[in-house]
Design an enzyme around this catalytic site. Structure first.
Site, mmCIF file in Angstrom:
data_model
loop_
_atom_site.group_PDB
_atom_site.id
_atom_site.type_symbol
_atom_site.label_atom_id
_atom_site.label_comp_id
_atom_site.label_asym_id
_atom_site.label_seq_id
_atom_site.Cartn_x
_atom_site.Cartn_y
_atom_site.Cartn_z
ATOM 1 C CE LYS A 47 -1.250 6.916 -18.105
ATOM 2 N NZ LYS A 47 -0.714 7.890 -17.206
ATOM 3 C CD GLU A 87 -1.776 11.293 -18.740
ATOM 4 O OE1 GLU A 87 -0.694 11.747 -19.124
ATOM 5 O OE2 GLU A 87 -1.871 10.343 -17.940
ATOM 6 N NE ARG A 107 -3.061 0.051 3.135
ATOM 7 C CZ ARG A 107 -4.260 0.552 2.923
ATOM 8 N NH1 ARG A 107 -5.111 -0.107 2.164
ATOM 9 N NH2 ARG A 107 -4.628 1.692 3.451
ATOM 10 C CG HIS A 162 -0.943 21.747 -40.733
ATOM 11 N ND1 HIS A 162 -1.016 22.500 -41.883
ATOM 12 C CD2 HIS A 162 -1.929 22.207 -39.927
ATOM 13 C CE1 HIS A 162 -1.991 23.390 -41.772
ATOM 14 N NE2 HIS A 162 -2.562 23.225 -40.589
ATOM 15 C CD GLU A 182 2.666 5.892 -19.021
ATOM 16 O OE1 GLU A 182 3.589 6.019 -18.231
ATOM 17 O OE2 GLU A 182 1.496 6.266 -18.762
#
Ligand code: G6P
Length: 592
Positions: A469, A465, A27, A488, A472
């Site tokens: 995620k 993000e 934990r 572009h 990863e």
């Protein structure tokens, strides 16, 4: 997060307590300790791992005791602040999870009455209160003391002489494990699974007295019977509370994490925000790494819109080459761990230049907190999985709070924004309740090797993000792009095998994003839109829609990022990836 254990029975308590504490290590904690009766109550504690503590604890034959792993909230991690805490005479020892909100007032009162305190913790008022009310009956003294406490708690109390443990809970979990003429008390099931799978869950207001013969539970003065449960999990499953991975557990902890961030700083009734930090600067520079950098990018929109202070955001490892920082700029580091080497270097550089500094972090007493002038704790609880999830949304909430409190003029609508902030945990929970739909799309995404995430405005960093995620944890190559920029260059990569995830927030970017979606569809890429649940229009233009609850546009990054976390998780799960520990990555990167 903090962990509690207690033992009473026929075994020697010391090895049992240490083993149970070891089972709570997953934990996260910064210090640990145990108390056993001996020559008075003997307390062994320090800011060390359980294995090191073990070396300093003698075997003394006692078969009763309590223990704790601490994750600091009041007072830095240290030997003095570690639990158990004792009264003046060292006859009463307490371990505690939770927060005593009125501890300062209680402490002042107890000090005036002659009690001596050693630590900076809120917990220490509890043994002193019990000492104050002790008239020969530990249970009565505990009950009387709890009447004074305003806050949340799970406690176990040991005293010199009565050979019993007294446990109590309010808004913080506590269980009793039942063995063969032995009892185990713990904050979490994994602590005791080596010994028993028979468990009683205490309820709010319960006070339990455990002796070598029995456990007796009362609530509001009346004796109550609590059902015994058989735990069907292995230890490994139990540490994850039944979730398959820490990552999905942490995604699910977000309503609570956001609540905790808010609770620390928002008063319960008023729209008043008391942060203990102050943005008094002409402009701000945020520097951070990874997911925290993305929080910083969202922060730029939040602070500029709400507080009207210009913000620059830098990747920490690049900030070191930046020679344009002005003396009056406030430099804010955002770092979950408080240990990322590049972010620390950036903060040191700012200090050297004489800039004001602040860190937004999750870890009390971490290196960053020792460098900076001001510290803002996000209070998200320990994050175990390498990829950041709940710390990201808690960082966003921190930035909302900072921006709202920094707004120099009282603007119309501040109160309603604060009200909306309070509703965020409920909105996030609604996304989690609809998890199955996102899981299906995650499985679909698992079949591709490349993906784009696009958005505009405040959700552009959320697209970054979302892509981070996915790459990863699922190893799918993904890039985040401003929706208007795809044409572009990246358009050259669009094929039916390159899905695009488009965030279509109901704000002033909506029409432009819709136009970009149509352009993407014309190149035959599959499109998954993340859109508000009231949006009936979007379905006409895309292949799939992830619906999220409607929120004030400025808060949409929170709900949208939770949806994208789930999408990445289910794609990674479908691909059988080692989700909590992706290859080559580390939770805390302490090298430049
Ligand atoms: C590592 C982690 C990321 C995290 C980044 C920054 O790369 O794998 O999840 O976002 O460090 O960490 P910090 O603790 O500074 O937020």
């Amino acid at each position: 997060m903090c962990g509690i254990v207690g033992y009473i029975g026929h075994r020697e308590a010391q090895p049992v307590l240490l083993n149970c504490l070891g089972r709570l290590e997953y934990r996260g904690y910064d210090s640990c300790g145990i108390a056993i009766p001996g020559n008075g109550i003997e307390v062994y504690k320090d800011a060390v791992r359980v294995a090191q503590l073990e070396k300093s604890v003698p075997q003394n034959g006692a078969n009763i005791g309590i223990g704790h792993t601490r994750w600091a909230t009041h007072g830095k991690p240290s030997q003095i602040n570690a639990h158990p805490h004792t009264d003046c005479d060292g006859r009463i020892a307490v371990v505690h999870n939770g927060v005593v909100y009125n501890f300062q007032r209680l402490k002042d009162q107890l000090v005036a009455e002659g009690h001596t305190f050693r630590s900076e913790t809120d917990t220490e008022v509890i043994p002193h209160l019990i000492e104050k009310y002790y008239r020969g009956d530990l249970e009565e003294a505990v009950k009387r003391s709890l009447l004074e406490i305003n806050g949340s708690y799970a406690i176990v109390v040991l005293d010199q002489g009565s050979h019993r443990l007294v446990a109590a809970r309010k808004e913080s979990p506590l269980i009793i494990g039942i063995g063969d003429r032995e009892w185990f008390i713990a904050s979490d099931v994994p602590a005791i699974l080596d010994y028993t799978d028979r468990v009683i869950y205490l309820e709010d207001g319960d006070v339990a007295v455990v002796t070598p013969e029995e456990e007796r539970i009362t609530n509001d003065g009346k004796e109550v019977a609590r059902e015994e449960h058989l735990i069907p999990w292995s230890i490994d499953e139990a540490e994850k509370s039944g979730y398959e991975h820490f990552l999905i557990k942490e995604i699910h902890e977000q309503p609570k994490a956001i609540q905790n961030t808010l609770r620390g700083y928002l008063s319960a009734v008023e729209p008043a925000i008391e942060l203990g930090v102050d943005i008094d600067a002409d402009d701000i520079l945020i520097q951070a790494c990874g997911t925290s950098y993305h929080a910083g990018l969202v922060g730029k929109y939040i602070i500029e819109e709400l507080a009207g202070v210009p913000v620059r955001v830098e990747i920490a490892s690049e900030f070191n080459y930046d020679h344009t920082v002005l003396g009056k700029t406030m430099v804010i580091g955002i770092t979950q761990s408080g240990e990322s080497a590049d972010t620390l270097l950036g903060l040191k550089k700012a200090k050297r230049l004489g800039n004001k500094t602040m860190v937004i972090t999750n870890v009390l007493g971490s290196s960053a907190t020792r460098i900076t002038d001001q510290v803002f704790y996000i209070r998200a609880g320990p994050e175990i999985s390498v990829a950041a999830t709940k710390s990201f949304t808690a960082q966003l909430v921190a930035l909302y709070l900072i921006a709202l409190s920094a707004a120099k003029i009282e603007f119309k609508g501040r109160a309603s924004l604060v009200e909306e902030l309070r509703k965020l945990p409920v909105k996030v929970q609604r996304i989690l309740d609809e998890e199955d739909k996102i899981a299906r799309l995650g499985k679909y995404l698992a079949g591709f090797d490349n993906a784009f995430f696009v958005a505009r405005g405040i959700n552009f960093p959320v697209a970054l993000e979302g892509a981070l995620k996915l790459k990863e944890i699922s190893y799918i190559h993904a890039e985040g792009y401003p929706a208007g920029e795809l044409k572009h260059g990246p358009f050259a990569l669009l094929t039916p095998h390159t899905p695009v995830i488009a965030i279509a927030a109901k704000d002033d970017t909506y029409e432009a994003v819709l136009t970009n979606i149509k352009e993407i569809k014309a190149r035959e890429s599959p499109v998954i839109a993340v859109a508000e649940e009231s949006d009936d229009e979007i379905e006409k233009y895309v292949d799939f829609v992830i619906k999220v609850p409607g929120v004030e546009p400025i808060f949409s990054p929170v709900v949208n990022s939770v949806a994208l976390q789930l999408l990445a998780y289910y794609a990674a799960r479908e691909r059988g990836c080692p989700i909590d520990m992706p290859r080559n990555l580390a939770k805390s990167v302490t090298v430049e």
